[in-house]
Design an enzyme around this catalytic site. Sequence first.
Site, PDB file in Angstrom:
ATOM      1  N   SER A  41      44.815  39.929  43.423  1.00  0.00           N
ATOM      2  CA  SER A  41      44.450  39.423  42.098  1.00  0.00           C
ATOM      3  C   SER A  41      43.847  38.016  42.115  1.00  0.00           C
ATOM      4  CB  SER A  41      45.656  39.453  41.160  1.00  0.00           C
ATOM      5  OG  SER A  41      46.595  38.470  41.521  1.00  0.00           O
ATOM      6  N   LYS A  81      48.795  32.664  39.928  1.00  0.00           N
ATOM      7  CA  LYS A  81      47.708  32.798  38.951  1.00  0.00           C
ATOM      8  C   LYS A  81      47.094  31.429  38.681  1.00  0.00           C
ATOM      9  CE  LYS A  81      48.650  37.130  38.368  1.00  0.00           C
ATOM     10  NZ  LYS A  81      47.825  38.117  38.999  1.00  0.00           N
TER      11      LYS A  81
END
Length: 174
Positions: A41, A81
Amino acid sequence: MTERKKKNEWFEWAKAIIIAVLIALFLRTFLFATSIVDGESMDPTLKDGERVIFNKFVYLVGEPERGDIVIIERPLKNYVKRVIGLPGDTIEINGSSLYINGEKYEQTFLSEEAEMQTGSYGPIEVPEDNYFVMGDNRAISKDSRNGLGFIEEDNIIGRSELIIFPFDEWSLTR
């Protein structure tokens, strides 16, 4: 005299080892720790299997900033993230363009392909004491748009600083 000298030498070595272990525990608990990137991701910024050092201290004295790559603590697993929206921001994604508070935000950390795969989202306002995060590989990232939701400040446990493994890829994660 030599027997006493040997005992003293062993005592000094034991003391040095105990102090080293205590310092290491302190550093790991309050300042720095490592995390393994699990999944794609954050690709291409961080790749699956890379080990990063993250700074725990930085958010004890400050707050996350837009663009920081953060470690998010959740009960079953931690996530890596990028902070996109700060408390009070309005986030909107229109096609490949990201708008923060109505102004287009240049995502210099993304490839053109990743930008094109972002999709549309919002507008949505980030609540106080919360952050909006996204992975750099927008097409497959589980993030604030689709599963993680807003991230409470208390769940952000550190900022990624350095890739340390694989050894030939040592670099800062900014």
